[in-house]
Design a protein around this motif. Structure first.
Motif, PDB file in Angstrom:
ATOM      1  N   VAL A  67     -36.762  -3.122  18.535  1.00  0.00           N
ATOM      2  CA  VAL A  67     -37.810  -2.940  17.533  1.00  0.00           C
ATOM      3  C   VAL A  67     -39.042  -2.316  18.189  1.00  0.00           C
ATOM      4  N   VAL A  68     -39.480  -1.204  17.628  1.00  0.00           N
ATOM      5  CA  VAL A  68     -40.659  -0.506  18.134  1.00  0.00           C
ATOM      6  C   VAL A  68     -41.704  -0.492  17.027  1.00  0.00           C
ATOM      7  N   VAL A  69     -42.891  -0.982  17.358  1.00  0.00           N
ATOM      8  CA  VAL A  69     -44.021  -0.890  16.440  1.00  0.00           C
ATOM      9  C   VAL A  69     -44.709   0.421  16.779  1.00  0.00           C
ATOM     10  N   PRO A  70     -44.529   1.419  15.916  1.00  0.00           N
ATOM     11  CA  PRO A  70     -45.006   2.748  16.281  1.00  0.00           C
ATOM     12  C   PRO A  70     -46.522   2.876  16.305  1.00  0.00           C
ATOM     13  N   ALA A  71     -46.972   3.683  17.256  1.00  0.00           N
ATOM     14  CA  ALA A  71     -48.385   4.049  17.341  1.00  0.00           C
ATOM     15  C   ALA A  71     -48.680   5.027  16.203  1.00  0.00           C
ATOM     16  N   HIS A  72     -49.929   5.371  16.044  1.00  0.00           N
ATOM     17  CA  HIS A  72     -50.287   6.283  14.957  1.00  0.00           C
ATOM     18  C   HIS A  72     -49.847   7.714  15.234  1.00  0.00           C
ATOM     19  N   ARG A  73     -49.814   8.096  16.493  1.00  0.00           N
ATOM     20  CA  ARG A  73     -49.446   9.478  16.815  1.00  0.00           C
ATOM     21  C   ARG A  73     -47.947   9.587  17.060  1.00  0.00           C
ATOM     22  N   PRO A  74     -47.264  10.469  16.341  1.00  0.00           N
ATOM     23  CA  PRO A  74     -45.820  10.624  16.537  1.00  0.00           C
ATOM     24  C   PRO A  74     -45.446  10.916  17.991  1.00  0.00           C
ATOM     25  N   GLU A  75     -46.305  11.643  18.693  1.00  0.00           N
ATOM     26  CA  GLU A  75     -46.019  11.961  20.098  1.00  0.00           C
ATOM     27  C   GLU A  75     -45.939  10.690  20.938  1.00  0.00           C
ATOM     28  N   ASP A  76     -46.802   9.718  20.639  1.00  0.00           N
ATOM     29  CA  ASP A  76     -46.793   8.459  21.382  1.00  0.00           C
ATOM     30  C   ASP A  76     -45.537   7.648  21.076  1.00  0.00           C
ATOM     31  N   VAL A  77     -45.107   7.678  19.824  1.00  0.00           N
ATOM     32  CA  VAL A  77     -43.884   6.984  19.439  1.00  0.00           C
ATOM     33  C   VAL A  77     -42.694   7.605  20.169  1.00  0.00           C
ATOM     34  N   ALA A  78     -42.640   8.921  20.161  1.00  0.00           N
ATOM     35  CA  ALA A  78     -41.553   9.616  20.845  1.00  0.00           C
ATOM     36  C   ALA A  78     -41.544   9.282  22.334  1.00  0.00           C
ATOM     37  N   ASP A  79     -42.705   9.281  22.968  1.00  0.00           N
ATOM     38  CA  ASP A  79     -42.792   8.945  24.393  1.00  0.00           C
ATOM     39  C   ASP A  79     -42.305   7.521  24.648  1.00  0.00           C
ATOM     40  N   GLN A  80     -42.681   6.607  23.776  1.00  0.00           N
ATOM     41  CA  GLN A  80     -42.274   5.209  23.918  1.00  0.00           C
ATOM     42  C   GLN A  80     -40.747   5.079  23.817  1.00  0.00           C
ATOM     43  N   ILE A  81     -40.159   5.788  22.874  1.00  0.00           N
ATOM     44  CA  ILE A  81     -38.708   5.719  22.691  1.00  0.00           C
ATOM     45  C   ILE A  81     -37.983   6.375  23.857  1.00  0.00           C
ATOM     46  N   VAL A  82     -38.451   7.524  24.298  1.00  0.00           N
ATOM     47  CA  VAL A  82     -37.819   8.209  25.430  1.00  0.00           C
ATOM     48  C   VAL A  82     -37.871   7.328  26.677  1.00  0.00           C
ATOM     49  N   ALA A  83     -38.993   6.676  26.922  1.00  0.00           N
ATOM     50  CA  ALA A  83     -39.116   5.790  28.091  1.00  0.00           C
ATOM     51  C   ALA A  83     -38.153   4.615  27.976  1.00  0.00           C
ATOM     52  N   ALA A  84     -38.034   4.042  26.787  1.00  0.00           N
ATOM     53  CA  ALA A  84     -37.121   2.907  26.592  1.00  0.00           C
ATOM     54  C   ALA A  84     -35.670   3.336  26.760  1.00  0.00           C
ATOM     55  N   MET A  85     -35.345   4.538  26.319  1.00  0.00           N
ATOM     56  CA  MET A  85     -33.984   5.046  26.530  1.00  0.00           C
ATOM     57  C   MET A  85     -33.719   5.246  28.020  1.00  0.00           C
ATOM     58  N   ALA A  86     -34.704   5.772  28.711  1.00  0.00           N
ATOM     59  CA  ALA A  86     -34.536   6.045  30.141  1.00  0.00           C
ATOM     60  C   ALA A  86     -34.333   4.763  30.937  1.00  0.00           C
ATOM     61  N   ASP A  87     -35.014   3.680  30.554  1.00  0.00           N
ATOM     62  CA  ASP A  87     -34.851   2.438  31.313  1.00  0.00           C
ATOM     63  C   ASP A  87     -33.684   1.588  30.804  1.00  0.00           C
ATOM     64  N   GLY A  88     -32.992   2.081  29.765  1.00  0.00           N
ATOM     65  CA  GLY A  88     -31.799   1.394  29.280  1.00  0.00           C
ATOM     66  C   GLY A  88     -32.051   0.244  28.327  1.00  0.00           C
ATOM     67  N   SER A  89     -33.300   0.017  27.942  1.00  0.00           N
ATOM     68  CA  SER A  89     -33.577  -1.153  27.118  1.00  0.00           C
ATOM     69  C   SER A  89     -33.135  -0.997  25.666  1.00  0.00           C
ATOM     70  N   LEU A  90     -32.799   0.214  25.238  1.00  0.00           N
ATOM     71  CA  LEU A  90     -32.315   0.401  23.872  1.00  0.00           C
ATOM     72  C   LEU A  90     -30.790   0.460  23.787  1.00  0.00           C
ATOM     73  N   ARG A  91     -30.144   0.331  24.932  1.00  0.00           N
ATOM     74  CA  ARG A  91     -28.680   0.455  24.980  1.00  0.00           C
ATOM     75  C   ARG A  91     -28.014  -0.736  24.334  1.00  0.00           C
ATOM     76  N   HIS A  92     -26.970  -0.449  23.585  1.00  0.00           N
ATOM     77  CA  HIS A  92     -26.205  -1.493  22.883  1.00  0.00           C
ATOM     78  C   HIS A  92     -24.730  -1.259  23.132  1.00  0.00           C
ATOM     79  N   GLU A  93     -24.050  -2.288  23.516  1.00  0.00           N
ATOM     80  CA  GLU A  93     -22.604  -2.216  23.749  1.00  0.00           C
ATOM     81  C   GLU A  93     -21.883  -2.313  22.403  1.00  0.00           C
ATOM     82  N   VAL A  94     -21.037  -1.338  22.143  1.00  0.00           N
ATOM     83  CA  VAL A  94     -20.265  -1.314  20.906  1.00  0.00           C
ATOM     84  C   VAL A  94     -18.867  -1.804  21.239  1.00  0.00           C
ATOM     85  N   ARG A  95     -18.463  -2.853  20.538  1.00  0.00           N
ATOM     86  CA  ARG A  95     -17.128  -3.411  20.771  1.00  0.00           C
ATOM     87  C   ARG A  95     -16.195  -2.967  19.655  1.00  0.00           C
TER      88      ARG A  95
END
Length: 80
Positions: free
Chosen positions: A50-78
């Motif tokens: 769950v991401v509480v987005p900032a007002h600027r879309p660029e900041d939201v995108a940066d937050q999501i890209v960083a979370a993807m890079a550190d693996g925190s958004l990864r989900h195992e699909v069974r």
């Protein structure tokens, strides 16, 4: 198999403001907006997705890209 996913959940008041400020859209019901918000907010989603987005879309995108890079958004699909 894995996938990355994120749920964007702005603050409730921001959702209400955005719905109220729409033009050319028939849905403006504040009570229904708040009910839908609560349903999303109470959904059985791991908090790390769950991401509480900032007002600027660029900041939201940066937050999501960083979370993807550190693996925190990864989900195992069974497979079923």
């Amino acid at each position: 198999e894995t996938l990355d996913y994120v749920v964007l959940l702005p603050p409730e008041d921001r959702c209400v403001e955005q719905v109220a400020g729409r033009t050319g859209h028939p849905f403006t019901d504040e009570g229904a907006t708040r009910k839908m918000y609560r349903e999303f907010a109470q959904a059985a989603v791991d908090a790390r997705h769950v991401v509480v987005p900032a007002h600027r879309p660029e900041d939201v995108a940066d937050q999501i890209v960083a979370a993807m890079a550190d693996g925190s958004l990864r989900h195992e699909v069974r497979a079923p």
